[in-house]
Write a protein that holds these residues in place. Structure first.
Motif, PDB file in Angstrom:
ATOM      1  N   GLY A  22      -7.231   8.570   7.793  1.00  0.00           N
ATOM      2  CA  GLY A  22      -8.188   7.596   7.287  1.00  0.00           C
ATOM      3  C   GLY A  22      -8.504   7.190   5.922  1.00  0.00           C
ATOM      4  N   SER A  23      -8.037   8.667   5.268  1.00  0.00           N
ATOM      5  CA  SER A  23      -7.749   8.249   3.500  1.00  0.00           C
ATOM      6  C   SER A  23      -6.736   7.214   3.188  1.00  0.00           C
ATOM      7  N   LEU A  24      -5.501   7.333   3.922  1.00  0.00           N
ATOM      8  CA  LEU A  24      -4.461   6.504   3.749  1.00  0.00           C
ATOM      9  C   LEU A  24      -4.934   5.092   3.808  1.00  0.00           C
ATOM     10  N   ARG A  25      -5.629   4.670   5.034  1.00  0.00           N
ATOM     11  CA  ARG A  25      -6.138   3.372   5.357  1.00  0.00           C
ATOM     12  C   ARG A  25      -7.037   2.871   4.008  1.00  0.00           C
ATOM     13  N   VAL A  26      -8.034   3.728   3.695  1.00  0.00           N
ATOM     14  CA  VAL A  26      -8.887   3.472   2.654  1.00  0.00           C
ATOM     15  C   VAL A  26      -7.896   3.011   1.216  1.00  0.00           C
ATOM     16  N   PHE A  27      -6.822   3.776   1.020  1.00  0.00           N
ATOM     17  CA  PHE A  27      -5.970   3.657  -0.165  1.00  0.00           C
ATOM     18  C   PHE A  27      -5.351   2.179   0.065  1.00  0.00           C
ATOM     19  N   GLU A  28      -4.768   1.914   1.275  1.00  0.00           N
ATOM     20  CA  GLU A  28      -4.030   0.860   1.552  1.00  0.00           C
ATOM     21  C   GLU A  28      -5.022  -0.403   1.303  1.00  0.00           C
ATOM     22  N   LEU A  29      -6.245  -0.544   1.697  1.00  0.00           N
ATOM     23  CA  LEU A  29      -7.049  -1.611   1.463  1.00  0.00           C
ATOM     24  C   LEU A  29      -7.447  -1.699  -0.018  1.00  0.00           C
ATOM     25  N   PRO A  54       7.060  -4.120   2.025  1.00  0.00           N
ATOM     26  CA  PRO A  54       6.537  -4.094   3.426  1.00  0.00           C
ATOM     27  C   PRO A  54       5.031  -4.467   3.549  1.00  0.00           C
ATOM     28  N   SER A  55       4.388  -4.984   4.502  1.00  0.00           N
ATOM     29  CA  SER A  55       3.194  -5.213   4.658  1.00  0.00           C
ATOM     30  C   SER A  55       2.361  -4.146   5.021  1.00  0.00           C
ATOM     31  N   THR A  56       1.055  -4.111   4.549  1.00  0.00           N
ATOM     32  CA  THR A  56       0.166  -3.054   4.867  1.00  0.00           C
ATOM     33  C   THR A  56       0.094  -2.458   6.283  1.00  0.00           C
ATOM     34  N   ALA A  57       0.170  -3.594   7.291  1.00  0.00           N
ATOM     35  CA  ALA A  57       0.304  -3.057   8.522  1.00  0.00           C
ATOM     36  C   ALA A  57       1.467  -2.090   8.860  1.00  0.00           C
ATOM     37  N   TYR A  94      -5.663  -0.644  -2.687  1.00  0.00           N
ATOM     38  CA  TYR A  94      -4.388  -1.004  -3.299  1.00  0.00           C
ATOM     39  C   TYR A  94      -4.024  -2.674  -3.021  1.00  0.00           C
ATOM     40  N   GLY A  95      -4.230  -3.080  -1.787  1.00  0.00           N
ATOM     41  CA  GLY A  95      -4.069  -4.540  -1.196  1.00  0.00           C
ATOM     42  C   GLY A  95      -5.046  -5.415  -2.170  1.00  0.00           C
ATOM     43  N   SER A  96      -6.428  -4.908  -2.271  1.00  0.00           N
ATOM     44  CA  SER A  96      -7.444  -5.843  -2.950  1.00  0.00           C
ATOM     45  C   SER A  96      -6.700  -5.867  -4.536  1.00  0.00           C
ATOM     46  N   ILE A  97      -6.389  -4.793  -4.879  1.00  0.00           N
ATOM     47  CA  ILE A  97      -5.836  -4.782  -6.519  1.00  0.00           C
ATOM     48  C   ILE A  97      -4.880  -5.806  -6.575  1.00  0.00           C
ATOM     49  N   ARG A  98      -3.835  -5.407  -5.696  1.00  0.00           N
ATOM     50  CA  ARG A  98      -2.450  -6.188  -5.899  1.00  0.00           C
ATOM     51  C   ARG A  98      -2.637  -7.712  -5.664  1.00  0.00           C
TER      52      ARG A  98
END
Length: 73
Positions: free
Chosen positions: A40-47, A14-17, A49-53
């Motif tokens: 807010g914390s979830l959005r930071v985590f998603e960003l 699934p996409s981050t969106a 994770y997306g960068s690392i991935r």
């Protein structure tokens, strides 16, 4: 609508969106303040994770890279 994409290994994820949309639309028992803090914390985590991935090697290349570092090839 949930969007899906293939990662570097061809696995559909699934996409981050769509993850964020699920978090926003999921029923919650938290207060409004607590809920917005969690989102807010979830959005930071998603960003993060997306960068690392995005920087990660596919699994086969990761194994080859580690073996090369260990001198096993």
């Amino acid at each position: 609508m949930r969007r899906r994409s293939a990662d570097a290994t061809g696995t559909t994820v699934p996409s981050t969106a769509s993850i964020a949309e699920t978090a926003v639309t999921a029923p919650t028992t938290c207060s409004a303040v607590g809920s917005s803090r969690i989102l807010g914390s979830l959005r930071v985590f998603e960003l993060r994770y997306g960068s690392i991935r995005a920087e990660a090697l596919p699994s086969g290349e990761s194994v080859a890279f580690i073996e090369q570092l260990l001198g096993e090839t």
